[in-house]
Scaffold this active site. Structure first.
Site, PDB file in Angstrom:
ATOM      1  N   LYS A   1      -1.771  -5.884   5.693  1.00  9.85           N
ATOM      2  CA  LYS A   1      -0.476  -5.861   5.007  1.00  9.85           C
ATOM      3  C   LYS A   1       0.652  -5.713   6.024  1.00  9.85           C
ATOM      4  CE  LYS A   1      -2.533  -5.575   0.934  1.00  9.85           C
ATOM      5  NZ  LYS A   1      -2.427  -6.543  -0.144  1.00  9.85           N
TER       6      LYS A   1
ATOM      7  N   PRO B   1       0.828  -1.217   0.000  1.00 12.43           N
ATOM      8  CA  PRO B   1       0.000   0.000   0.000  1.00 12.43           C
ATOM      9  C   PRO B   1       0.856   1.259   0.000  1.00 12.43           C
ATOM     10  CG  PRO B   1      -0.763  -1.543   1.660  1.00 12.43           C
ATOM     11  CD  PRO B   1       0.550  -2.054   1.152  1.00 12.43           C
TER      12      PRO B   1
END
Length: 117
Positions: free
Chosen positions: A34, A2
Site C-alpha cells: 500500500k 490500512p
C-alpha cells in the site's frame, strides 16, 4: 487504507512515538503493498490494560485493511515483522501483545469523501 491502532499500558516519549509511527507505517505499508498516502498508524499510550492477570507492559493492536490480511500466511508474515518493532520501541514482549487482523471490503471505509468501492 490500512489502519493500524496500537494500545499499550506504557508511556513513550514524543521521540519514541514518532520513530515507532514511522517504522510501523513503512513496514506495514511495504508488507501490504500500500502507498504511504493511505497508511494510518494510531498509537494510544498509558492505557489501563491487564494482560494475563497483570499490569506489566502489555498491549493489543488492530490492523484493518482492504486486502493483504486475513489468511494465516499473510497475518503471520505481518506478525513476524511487526512484533519485533513493537518490542524494540515499546519494550513489550510478544507474549504480552495481541494483534487482531480485520479484512475490510472496499465499501467499508471512505477516503476523500467516498468509499474505495
Amino acid at each position: 487504507m490500512p489502519v493500524f491502532s496500537l494500545n499499550v499500558n506504557v508511556s513513550l516519549s514524543d521521540e519514541k512515538k514518532t520513530s515507532l509511527l514511522k517504522d510501523l507505517s513503512d513496514v506495514i505499508g511495504k508488507l501490504l503493498g500500500k502507498p504511504e498516502k493511505y497508511m494510518c498508524i494510531h498509537i494510544n499510550t498509558d492505557q489501563a490494560i491487564s494482560f494475563a492477570g497483570t499490569t506489566q507492559p502489555a498491549g493489543f493492536a488492530v490492523l484493518k485493511s482492504i486486502g493483504g490480511v486475513g489468511t494465516a500466511k499473510q497475518n503471520n508474515a505481518i506478525s513476524d515483522k511487526v512484533y519485533p518493532i513493537i518490542t524494540q520501541h515499546v519494550g513489550i514482549p510478544g507474549d504480552r501483545l495481541y494483534i487482531e487482523f480485520v479484512s475490510l471490503g472496499a465499501a467499508d471505509i471512505a477516503f476523500e469523501g467516498h468509499t474505495f468501492a
